[in-house]
Write a protein that holds these residues in place. Structure first.
Motif, short mmCIF file in Angstrom:
data_model
loop_
_atom_site.label_atom_id
_atom_site.label_comp_id
_atom_site.label_asym_id
_atom_site.label_seq_id
_atom_site.Cartn_x
_atom_site.Cartn_y
_atom_site.Cartn_z
N THR A 103 0.83 -1.21 0.00
CA THR A 103 0.00 0.00 0.00
C THR A 103 0.86 1.25 0.00
O THR A 103 0.58 2.20 -0.73
CB THR A 103 -0.93 0.00 1.23
N VAL A 104 1.90 1.25 0.82
CA VAL A 104 2.80 2.41 0.88
C VAL A 104 3.50 2.61 -0.45
O VAL A 104 3.59 3.73 -0.95
CB VAL A 104 3.83 2.24 2.02
N VAL A 105 4.00 1.53 -1.04
CA VAL A 105 4.71 1.63 -2.32
C VAL A 105 3.77 2.19 -3.40
O VAL A 105 4.15 3.06 -4.17
CB VAL A 105 5.29 0.26 -2.73
N THR A 106 2.53 1.71 -3.41
CA THR A 106 1.56 2.21 -4.39
C THR A 106 1.31 3.70 -4.19
O THR A 106 1.28 4.47 -5.16
CB THR A 106 0.24 1.43 -4.27
N LEU A 107 1.11 4.11 -2.94
CA LEU A 107 0.85 5.52 -2.65
C LEU A 107 2.04 6.39 -3.03
O LEU A 107 1.88 7.45 -3.66
CB LEU A 107 0.51 5.71 -1.17
N VAL A 108 3.24 5.97 -2.68
CA VAL A 108 4.43 6.75 -3.00
C VAL A 108 4.60 6.85 -4.51
O VAL A 108 4.94 7.91 -5.04
CB VAL A 108 5.68 6.15 -2.32
N ASP A 109 4.34 5.76 -5.23
CA ASP A 109 4.44 5.79 -6.69
C ASP A 109 3.44 6.77 -7.30
O ASP A 109 3.73 7.44 -8.29
CB ASP A 109 4.24 4.40 -7.28
N GLN A 110 2.25 6.87 -6.70
CA GLN A 110 1.24 7.81 -7.21
C GLN A 110 1.65 9.26 -6.97
O GLN A 110 1.38 10.13 -7.80
CB GLN A 110 -0.10 7.56 -6.52
N LEU A 111 2.30 9.53 -5.84
CA LEU A 111 2.61 10.91 -5.45
C LEU A 111 4.03 11.35 -5.76
O LEU A 111 4.36 12.52 -5.60
CB LEU A 111 2.35 11.08 -3.95
N ARG A 112 4.88 10.43 -6.22
CA ARG A 112 6.29 10.76 -6.40
C ARG A 112 6.52 11.84 -7.45
O ARG A 112 7.46 12.63 -7.34
CB ARG A 112 7.10 9.51 -6.73
N GLY A 113 5.70 11.93 -8.47
CA GLY A 113 5.88 12.93 -9.52
C GLY A 113 5.65 14.34 -9.04
O GLY A 113 6.31 15.29 -9.48
N ARG A 114 4.71 14.51 -8.12
CA ARG A 114 4.38 15.85 -7.63
C ARG A 114 5.22 16.28 -6.44
O ARG A 114 5.53 17.46 -6.30
CB ARG A 114 2.91 15.91 -7.24
N PHE A 115 5.57 15.34 -5.56
CA PHE A 115 6.22 15.74 -4.30
C PHE A 115 7.62 15.17 -4.11
O PHE A 115 8.37 15.67 -3.30
CB PHE A 115 5.36 15.30 -3.11
N GLY A 116 7.95 14.10 -4.78
CA GLY A 116 9.23 13.44 -4.56
C GLY A 116 9.11 12.37 -3.48
O GLY A 116 8.32 12.50 -2.54
N VAL A 117 9.87 11.33 -3.63
CA VAL A 117 9.78 10.17 -2.74
C VAL A 117 10.12 10.54 -1.30
O VAL A 117 9.38 10.20 -0.36
CB VAL A 117 10.71 9.04 -3.23
N ASP A 118 11.22 11.24 -1.09
CA ASP A 118 11.66 11.53 0.27
C ASP A 118 10.66 12.38 1.04
O ASP A 118 10.42 12.14 2.23
CB ASP A 118 13.03 12.21 0.27
N PHE A 119 10.06 13.36 0.38
CA PHE A 119 9.08 14.21 1.07
C PHE A 119 7.84 13.41 1.46
O PHE A 119 7.35 13.52 2.58
CB PHE A 119 8.69 15.41 0.19
N VAL A 120 7.35 12.58 0.56
CA VAL A 120 6.17 11.75 0.86
C VAL A 120 6.47 10.82 2.04
O VAL A 120 5.66 10.69 2.96
CB VAL A 120 5.73 10.94 -0.38
N LEU A 121 7.63 10.20 2.03
CA LEU A 121 8.00 9.29 3.11
C LEU A 121 8.14 10.04 4.44
O LEU A 121 7.75 9.53 5.49
CB LEU A 121 9.30 8.56 2.78
#
Length: 119
Positions: free
Chosen positions: A21-39
């Motif tokens: 679930t986390v990987v899916t969510l991060v993949d959805q949001l990575r383009g707008r916010f970046g992986v590190d910020f989402v995490l």
């Protein structure tokens, strides 16, 4: 940040979210916010996320074997009424009975033992 928290509202159960679930969510949001910020907003260490990704890319020998056993069990279970005879299939899978029974439970095909389904 609000958008990330709204997307992660399913995590508000007090338990750690499922890695998939986390990987899916991060993949959805990575383009707008970046992986590190989402995490950081989700309070998940980036090393944990990258370990999950590495595990998906190169699963362990045990995980590969479990997938093979599970696929074999799902092929066997439908003709037998959705159950498996774990002791009999232990020979065909080449692993121990508990491992076959565990794979059957994971595949929603419980083991039939002594003519009854487990409670």
């Amino acid at each position: 940040m609000n958008e990330i928290l709204q997307a992660a509202s399913a995590f508000c159960g007090g338990t750690r979210p499922d890695p998939a679930t986390v990987v899916t969510l991060v993949d959805q949001l990575r383009g707008r916010f970046g992986v590190d910020f989402v995490l950081r907003v989700l309070c998940i260490a980036s090393s944990t996320y990258h370990a999950w990704m590495a595990r998906q890319a190169d699963p362990s020998r045990r995980e590969r074997e479990d997938r093979a056993i599970t696929s074999e069990i799902t092929d066997i279970a439908p003709p037998s009424g959705g159950t498996t005879a774990a002791r009999r299939h232990t020979r065909s899978c080449g692993v121990g009975h508990p491992r076959v029974a565990q794979a059957g439970r994971a595949a929603d095909a419980p083991s039939r033992f002594a003519g009854r389904l487990p409670a």
